[in-house]
Structures are given as C-alpha cells and as structure tokens.
Write an enzyme that holds these catalytic residues in place. Structure first.
Site, PDB file in Angstrom:
ATOM      1  N   PRO A   2       0.820  -1.216   0.000  1.00 43.32           N
ATOM      2  CG  PRO A   2      -0.656  -1.529   1.744  1.00 43.32           C
ATOM      3  CD  PRO A   2       0.658  -1.994   1.224  1.00 43.32           C
ATOM      4  CD  GLU A   3       3.926   2.530  -3.841  1.00 48.18           C
ATOM      5  OE1 GLU A   3       4.029   3.638  -4.392  1.00 48.18           O
ATOM      6  OE2 GLU A   3       4.443   1.499  -4.298  1.00 48.18           O
TER       7      GLU A   3
END
Length: 272
Positions: A2-3
């Site tokens: 997850p960015e």
DNA sequence: TTCGTCCTGGTA
DNA sequence: TACCAGGACGAA
C-alpha cells in the site's frame, strides 16, 4: 504494497462506513502489531470511543477519536484493513479486530507482520508525523515545492522519491511509474535536471498517483480496499514489474536494476 | 547515505 | 530448498 493511492482508496471507502460509530471491543491476536502500548492499554483506551473522522497522511490512516486521540494505522507491506460483519469467516493472518457498533468489525490482517497500529494523543501525532515531507497531491504542491524538497540532494531520483521525509506517500511502484512518465532515468541526480525536466517530474509524480487512485489501487497479491476487493491499476502500469516487456512509449525493452536495495523498472531507451 | 533488519508466502 | 519481494527505522 500500500502506497498513497492504496491508502487513499481505503480511507475513501471506510470513511462513510466507520465515522460516527463507536468502538465496542478490541481483540489483539498479535501484540507485535501494536506500537507504544500493551494490548491491554490499547484496548482500554479505545473501547467506548467514537470515530469522529478518518483521514490520510502519507501512507498512514488516521482514525480521529472523540476526546482528541488518534489511532494511527500503517499497513507497510502486506497489511489490510477491512470492514466485515461479525459473523463473517475469520481472516487468515488476522492480527487486530476492532469491534464497532452495529454488528461489524474492522479487521487488521498482516501476513508479514510489518504493519503497526498506534494510539496517540494529538500532541504525539504531531511528533510522530512531523518528519514527513509534503503531500504531492496537495493543491499547493507545485514545481517549486518539488525542487525545494529534492533539489539539493545528491542521491539518485529513485532513492529520493522513496524518502518519506522529502516527499510523503510515494513507494516503489509509483516512484518507477512517475519516473517513466517524466522520461527520466532513475539514476539521474537532481542537479542535472533542467527546468523542463523538473516540470515533467512534478507532473509525472502527480499523474502516476492520480491514476492509481482512479483505478482504486494496485494489487499484485496483497492489497485490498476497505471492503476486501482488489484494485485495478496493476493492468495499467507502464514499467513496474514489466521487465522484458515492450515500452508502451517507444517500444524498447523494459529493464530492471536495483537502486537503494529496491527493484527499479525503467525503459533505458526513453528514460534518459 | 547505505545497509541490515524485521517477516513469510510464493516462486524458481 | 533457497531466495525474493520491500516500508521504515536504526546502525554504521
């Protein structure tokens, strides 16, 4: 992993589903997922609170609670935060369960156990997030702000984009995609950039992140949104994990190298 | 500024 | 069966 776009997707999804709801019970299945408190302290401070708001800063989710405390969640590599009904089959790798009013619960699951939940006062939040760089999608984040953040550094652009104290929220996928969109080699150093290239980098970063948000995130194996669904952006990536494939811009062959210990994908023909 | 560490499922 | 993936942090 997850960015910024993946965290934004989860926040947008969970915001209307969790804000206004009270926390009824906490189950900690893996104490290591809790930072800065014992599971007992963590539960005691959370139960009875109401979620007043949910926002994002960099790759952190911030649950704002009645009384001013904030529950910080960082998913790191394989963390997920999914809203389920209480009766739903238990997730494998569940680490922390946050029971909500209304027969639903937020389940934090994490295969690699890198993710963390931390309860902090408003003052502690300022301290914990104080070293983060600017938000690249903020309206006020212009080319000048990008130059201010990276301009004096000597490291390769790829390394700088991953540095959260310089720029918040970009990770390995979107760093590679941003540099591709900008037509810049990941090994380039800031002092070698022309004004036009700075503008291209600024636009590339924002376009890469925006595209990820529009596709509700990138899922190779782990990412899920707040309802447990995968994202779609993996089908639209230009270079990330496309080693050996044709460059969508010039037809060259996508190459892979390692910069700062991170896999880096780029087109040697048109990223110069 | 770079590197090792934490972690474990998936893959070669 | 060994190695790879990588976000963030601390150590060198």
């Amino acid at each position: 992993m997850p960015e910024l776009p993946e965290v934004e997707t989860i926040v947008c999804e969970l915001c209307p589903l969790t804000v206004g709801r009270g926390i009824t019970d906490i189950e900690v299945l893996w104490p290591g997922s809790i930072a800065g408190a014992t599971p007992e302290e963590f539960a005691a401070r959370l139960v009875g609170r109401t979620i007043d708001g949910l926002t994002r800063r960099a790759k952190f989710l911030l649950f704002h609670l009645t009384g001013g405390d904030v529950l910080l969640v960082h998913l790191r590599m394989t963390g997920r935060l999914v809203l389920r009904s209480r009766g739903a089959a238990e997730e494998r790798f569940a680490k922390v369960i946050i029971g909500l009013e209304g027969d639903e619960e937020l389940r934090f699951t994490d295969i690699r156990k890198f993710g963390r939940l931390q309860l902090a006062t408003a003052e502690e939040v300022v301290d914990l997030l104080g070293s983060l760089g600017p938000e690249p999608l903020a309206e006020e984040f212009g080319v000048a702000e990008l130059k201010r953040a990276l301009g004096k550094r000597k490291a390769p652009l790829k390394s700088l984009l991953l540095n959260q104290t310089l720029l918040a929220g970009v990770g390995n996928i979107y760093a590679d995609e941003a540099l591709f969109l900008a037509g810049l080699n990941p090994q380039r150093r800031p002092r070698s950039l022309s004004e036009v290239e700075w503008q291209g980098l600024h636009a590339g970063i924002r376009r890469a992140l925006q595209a990820g948000i529009e596709d509700r995130g990138t899922t190779f194996s782990d990412f899920r949104d707040g309802r447990g669904r995968p994202g779609n952006h993996q089908d639209s990536l230009s270079v990330y994990r496309r080693t050996g494939q044709a460059c969508p811009r010039c037809g060259g062959t996508i190459a892979r190298t390692v910069i700062s210990g991170r896999g880096t994908h780029f087109c040697p023909s048109c990223q110069v």
